[in-house]
Enzyme design. Sequence first.
Site, mmCIF file in Angstrom:
data_model
loop_
_atom_site.group_PDB
_atom_site.id
_atom_site.type_symbol
_atom_site.label_atom_id
_atom_site.label_comp_id
_atom_site.label_asym_id
_atom_site.label_seq_id
_atom_site.Cartn_x
_atom_site.Cartn_y
_atom_site.Cartn_z
ATOM 1 N N PRO A 9 0.968 -1.199 -0.045
ATOM 2 C CA PRO A 9 -0.095 -0.045 -0.024
ATOM 3 C C PRO A 9 0.873 1.300 0.002
ATOM 4 O O PRO A 9 2.002 1.339 0.527
ATOM 5 C CB PRO A 9 -0.773 -0.138 1.336
ATOM 6 C CG PRO A 9 -0.209 -1.108 2.204
ATOM 7 C CD PRO A 9 0.548 -2.089 1.191
ATOM 8 N N ASN A 10 0.252 2.095 -0.794
ATOM 9 C CA ASN A 10 0.739 3.618 -1.063
ATOM 10 C C ASN A 10 2.196 3.657 -1.689
ATOM 11 O O ASN A 10 2.623 4.723 -1.996
ATOM 12 C CB ASN A 10 0.962 4.206 0.427
ATOM 13 C CG ASN A 10 -0.237 4.342 1.157
ATOM 14 O OD1 ASN A 10 -1.180 4.796 0.626
ATOM 15 N ND2 ASN A 10 -0.472 3.836 2.457
ATOM 16 N N ARG A 17 5.281 10.601 -2.785
ATOM 17 C CA ARG A 17 4.807 10.515 -1.495
ATOM 18 C C ARG A 17 6.039 10.903 -0.645
ATOM 19 O O ARG A 17 6.939 10.389 -0.736
ATOM 20 C CB ARG A 17 4.444 9.188 -1.310
ATOM 21 C CG ARG A 17 4.328 8.680 0.092
ATOM 22 C CD ARG A 17 4.279 7.096 0.178
ATOM 23 N NE ARG A 17 3.831 6.732 1.460
ATOM 24 C CZ ARG A 17 3.922 5.534 1.972
ATOM 25 N NH1 ARG A 17 4.735 4.561 1.325
ATOM 26 N NH2 ARG A 17 3.939 5.218 3.182
ATOM 27 N N TYR A 22 11.078 8.798 1.028
ATOM 28 C CA TYR A 22 10.962 7.920 -0.065
ATOM 29 C C TYR A 22 11.783 8.188 -1.290
ATOM 30 O O TYR A 22 11.744 7.534 -2.260
ATOM 31 C CB TYR A 22 9.611 7.472 -0.177
ATOM 32 C CG TYR A 22 8.967 6.811 1.067
ATOM 33 C CD1 TYR A 22 9.367 5.785 1.727
ATOM 34 C CD2 TYR A 22 7.805 7.462 1.395
ATOM 35 C CE1 TYR A 22 8.675 5.250 3.022
ATOM 36 C CE2 TYR A 22 7.361 7.075 2.883
ATOM 37 C CZ TYR A 22 7.745 5.918 3.357
ATOM 38 O OH TYR A 22 7.311 5.513 4.634
ATOM 39 N N ASN A 71 8.185 -5.393 -0.396
ATOM 40 C CA ASN A 71 7.948 -4.200 0.538
ATOM 41 C C ASN A 71 6.601 -4.144 0.813
ATOM 42 O O ASN A 71 5.768 -3.756 -0.289
ATOM 43 C CB ASN A 71 8.601 -3.129 -0.057
ATOM 44 C CG ASN A 71 8.292 -1.931 0.765
ATOM 45 O OD1 ASN A 71 7.716 -1.933 1.908
ATOM 46 N ND2 ASN A 71 8.970 -0.684 0.290
ATOM 47 N N ALA A 74 3.013 -0.614 5.092
ATOM 48 C CA ALA A 74 2.575 -0.465 6.538
ATOM 49 C C ALA A 74 1.914 -1.963 6.937
ATOM 50 O O ALA A 74 1.891 -2.406 8.049
ATOM 51 C CB ALA A 74 1.403 0.422 6.787
ATOM 52 N N GLU A 95 12.424 -9.363 2.359
ATOM 53 C CA GLU A 95 11.699 -8.049 2.898
ATOM 54 C C GLU A 95 12.599 -6.734 2.625
ATOM 55 O O GLU A 95 13.531 -6.901 3.056
ATOM 56 C CB GLU A 95 11.460 -8.153 4.461
ATOM 57 C CG GLU A 95 10.635 -7.006 4.923
ATOM 58 C CD GLU A 95 10.296 -7.327 6.351
ATOM 59 O OE1 GLU A 95 10.593 -8.527 6.918
ATOM 60 O OE2 GLU A 95 9.968 -6.366 7.077
ATOM 61 N N HIS A 97 12.766 -2.446 2.841
ATOM 62 C CA HIS A 97 11.790 -1.164 3.093
ATOM 63 C C HIS A 97 12.997 -0.116 2.844
ATOM 64 O O HIS A 97 14.071 -0.221 2.702
ATOM 65 C CB HIS A 97 11.799 -1.013 4.736
ATOM 66 C CG HIS A 97 10.916 -2.015 5.169
ATOM 67 N ND1 HIS A 97 9.442 -2.105 4.876
ATOM 68 C CD2 HIS A 97 11.098 -3.278 5.873
ATOM 69 C CE1 HIS A 97 8.884 -3.038 5.440
ATOM 70 N NE2 HIS A 97 9.852 -3.927 6.030
ATOM 71 N N ARG A 104 12.337 5.335 12.704
ATOM 72 C CA ARG A 104 11.219 6.092 12.594
ATOM 73 C C ARG A 104 10.190 5.833 13.807
ATOM 74 O O ARG A 104 10.823 5.144 14.809
ATOM 75 C CB ARG A 104 10.588 5.740 11.250
ATOM 76 C CG ARG A 104 11.500 6.012 10.237
ATOM 77 C CD ARG A 104 10.737 5.941 8.812
ATOM 78 N NE ARG A 104 9.710 6.504 8.730
ATOM 79 C CZ ARG A 104 8.809 6.466 7.633
ATOM 80 N NH1 ARG A 104 9.093 5.535 6.819
ATOM 81 N NH2 ARG A 104 7.768 7.241 7.491
HETATM 82 C C1 DQA Z 1 8.098 1.424 4.084
HETATM 83 C C2 DQA Z 1 8.043 1.526 5.500
HETATM 84 C C3 DQA Z 1 6.678 1.227 6.114
HETATM 85 O O1 DQA Z 1 6.720 1.719 7.514
HETATM 86 C C4 DQA Z 1 5.679 2.377 5.532
HETATM 87 O O2 DQA Z 1 4.295 2.179 5.934
HETATM 88 C C5 DQA Z 1 5.612 2.266 4.167
HETATM 89 C C6 DQA Z 1 7.038 2.061 3.517
HETATM 90 C C7 DQA Z 1 9.422 1.627 3.355
HETATM 91 O O3 DQA Z 1 9.611 1.191 2.420
HETATM 92 O O4 DQA Z 1 10.348 2.353 4.018
HETATM 93 O O5 DQA Z 1 4.678 2.344 3.238
HETATM 94 O O6 DQA Z 1 7.909 -0.001 3.848
#
Ligand code: DQA
Length: 138
Positions: A9-10, A17, A22, A71, A74, A95, A97, A104
Site C-alpha cells: 500500500p501507498n 509521496r 522515500y 515491500n 504498512a 523483505e 524497506h 522512525r
Molecule cells: C516502508 C516503511 C513502512 O513503515 C511504511 O508504512 C511504508 C514504506 C518503506 O519502504 O520504508 O509504506 O515499507
Amino acid sequence: MKILIINGPNLNLLGKREPEIYGSQTFEQYFEELKSKYAIIDLEYFQSNIEGELINKLHETGFNYDGIILNAGAYTHTSIAIADAIAGIKTPVIEVHISNVHAREEFRHHSYLSKNCKGIIVGFGIDGYRLALESFLK
Ligand code: DQA
C-alpha cells in the site's frame, strides 16, 4: 531466473509521496532501469493497496518463481495474514524497506514478516530492491 517485486500500500505513490523519506523517483522509472540493468533476469512487478491481493499474488507465484522481493508497506507492521502467506510458500522472500524503519516511529520497528523471510534490506533507499536482486543472483 524468475523474480517478482511486490509493493504494498501507498508505494504506487513513490516519487510524489513524502519525497524527503522515500525519494523522488517513481517506481515505474526505477523498474525500467532495473530491467535493463538485469536483462538476464525475468523480472516482474506487482503493486496493490489491498492486503488480500498481495496474499493472492504470493500464493500464485510462491511455488514457481525463484525469488520474491516484498515491500509490504504498512502491512509489514500489522499483517499476520501476509506473514502466514510467506510461511506457506516455497519461494524465498526478501523483505525490503526504502526507509530505515528503525529510525522512525516505534510502531514501524516491528515486522510480522521478517521471521518468515530469507533476509531483510532496510534503509538503503530505493536501491534496496537492487541489493535484494543481487542477493538472489548469488
Ligand atoms: C516502508 C516503511 C513502512 O513503515 C511504511 O508504512 C511504508 C514504506 C518503506 O519502504 O520504508 O509504506 O515499507
